[in-house]
Design a protein around this motif. Structure first.
Motif, short mmCIF file in Angstrom:
data_model
loop_
_atom_site.label_atom_id
_atom_site.label_comp_id
_atom_site.label_asym_id
_atom_site.label_seq_id
_atom_site.Cartn_x
_atom_site.Cartn_y
_atom_site.Cartn_z
N LEU A 55 0.87 -1.17 0.00
CA LEU A 55 0.00 0.00 0.00
C LEU A 55 0.91 1.23 0.00
O LEU A 55 1.66 1.46 0.95
CB LEU A 55 -0.90 -0.01 1.24
CG LEU A 55 -1.92 1.12 1.37
CD1 LEU A 55 -2.89 1.11 0.19
CD2 LEU A 55 -2.68 1.00 2.69
N SER A 67 -1.63 3.36 7.35
CA SER A 67 -0.70 2.34 7.88
C SER A 67 -1.47 1.33 8.72
O SER A 67 -1.10 0.14 8.76
CB SER A 67 0.39 3.00 8.72
OG SER A 67 -0.15 3.60 9.89
N ALA A 70 -3.00 -1.20 6.35
CA ALA A 70 -1.98 -2.15 5.89
C ALA A 70 -1.67 -3.17 6.98
O ALA A 70 -1.56 -4.38 6.71
CB ALA A 70 -0.72 -1.40 5.47
N PHE A 77 3.56 -1.36 3.83
CA PHE A 77 3.11 0.04 3.72
C PHE A 77 4.29 0.92 3.42
O PHE A 77 5.38 0.76 3.98
CB PHE A 77 2.44 0.48 5.03
CG PHE A 77 1.91 1.88 5.00
CD1 PHE A 77 0.88 2.22 4.15
CD2 PHE A 77 2.43 2.86 5.84
CE1 PHE A 77 0.36 3.52 4.12
CE2 PHE A 77 1.93 4.15 5.83
CZ PHE A 77 0.90 4.49 4.97
#
Length: 255
Positions: A55, A67, A70, A77
């Motif tokens: 991501l 975050s 993720a 991330f």
């Protein structure tokens, strides 16, 4: 990460929360308590479990929340430049030693997993710089509002694009310079599936609240059948209220 000969592919989801038309659209409840981002990540993990999924967002503090998404889904991330998205992808590709990236836009809730499998199957040579689908006018689908497909780009081409120009439009739109210059890069454009190849009245990408509400309703009405393009198109054609709203927004954002 899967290697096909010398090819290594990473799946990169481009995401941010700061949409000017609908902030936090990728985090809003889209279906049964799940966001568009949740849905996309879950589908990608299920279908492509052997590939590394990253991501990729910006260093803007508003994007720090991604975050947590993720982490929840157990994927990598990365945060990079907010304006220069091209550099963001280059950093991911170089740091992870990928030869190619499968670029996913996070605001396409109907992203077609079967088409992604086909796209990966077309990457049979490291020399390909860009592979995606096009419509009947030969326009890459990333430039349309169809919202079903992804694209593959080589890290080599991203580096070359960054070296050859520094225009902000090409830094924001990662692959634009590449597919617009077939004389420089090795481009493979596949015909979109016949059901949508010539359709200009279907809009499955999401920009604003009208898109969100229309697509959320459509998503719930077609649960379990979103990867069947024929079913999806037939359903839209049989339920005019969806298509009318799509056409209205197509007109709104046509340039």
């Amino acid at each position: 990460m899967i290697k096909k000969n010398e090819i290594s592919i990473g799946i990169v989801i481009q995401a941010r929360t700061g949409s000017s038309r609908l902030p936090n659209k990728i985090l809003m409840d889209f279906c049964d308590g799940k966001s568009i981002l949740d849905i996309s990540i879950e589908k990608l993990k299920l279908k492509f479990c052997n590939y590394q999924i990253i991501l990729a967002s910006s260093i803007n503090s508003k994007d720090n929340v991604l975050s947590e998404i993720a982490l929840k889904h157990g994927i990598a991330f990365y945060q990079g430049s907010e304006e220069n998205v091209l550099s963001r992808f280059i950093d991911v590709g170089v740091n992870e030693k990928f030869t190619h990236l499968l670029r996913i836009c996070s605001d396409n809730p109907f992203l077609n997993m079967n088409s992604i499998s086909s796209l990966i199957g077309e990457l049979d040579d490291t020399n390909w710089d860009y592979i995606s689908y096009c419509n009947y006018l030969g326009i890459p689908v990333i430039k349309t509002h169809i919202g079903l497909f992804a694209e593959i780009v080589s890290v080599r081409a991203l580096l070359k694009a960054a070296d050859l120009q520094n225009d902000s439009i090409y830094q924001e739109h990662v692959t634009n310079f590449i597919y617009m210059n077939p004389q420089i890069f090795n481009i493979k454009l596949l015909k979109s599936p016949s059901e949508v190849y010539s359709r200009e009245d279907i809009r499955l990408t999401l920009d604003d609240k009208e898109d969100f509400d229309n697509l959320a309703s459509l998503f719930k009405s077609t649960l379990g059948n979103q990867d069947n393009i024929s079913f999806l198109v037939d359903f839209i054609d049989s339920n005019e209220e969806y298509k009318v709203k799509m056409i209205n927004n197509i007109k709104k954002y046509s340039k």
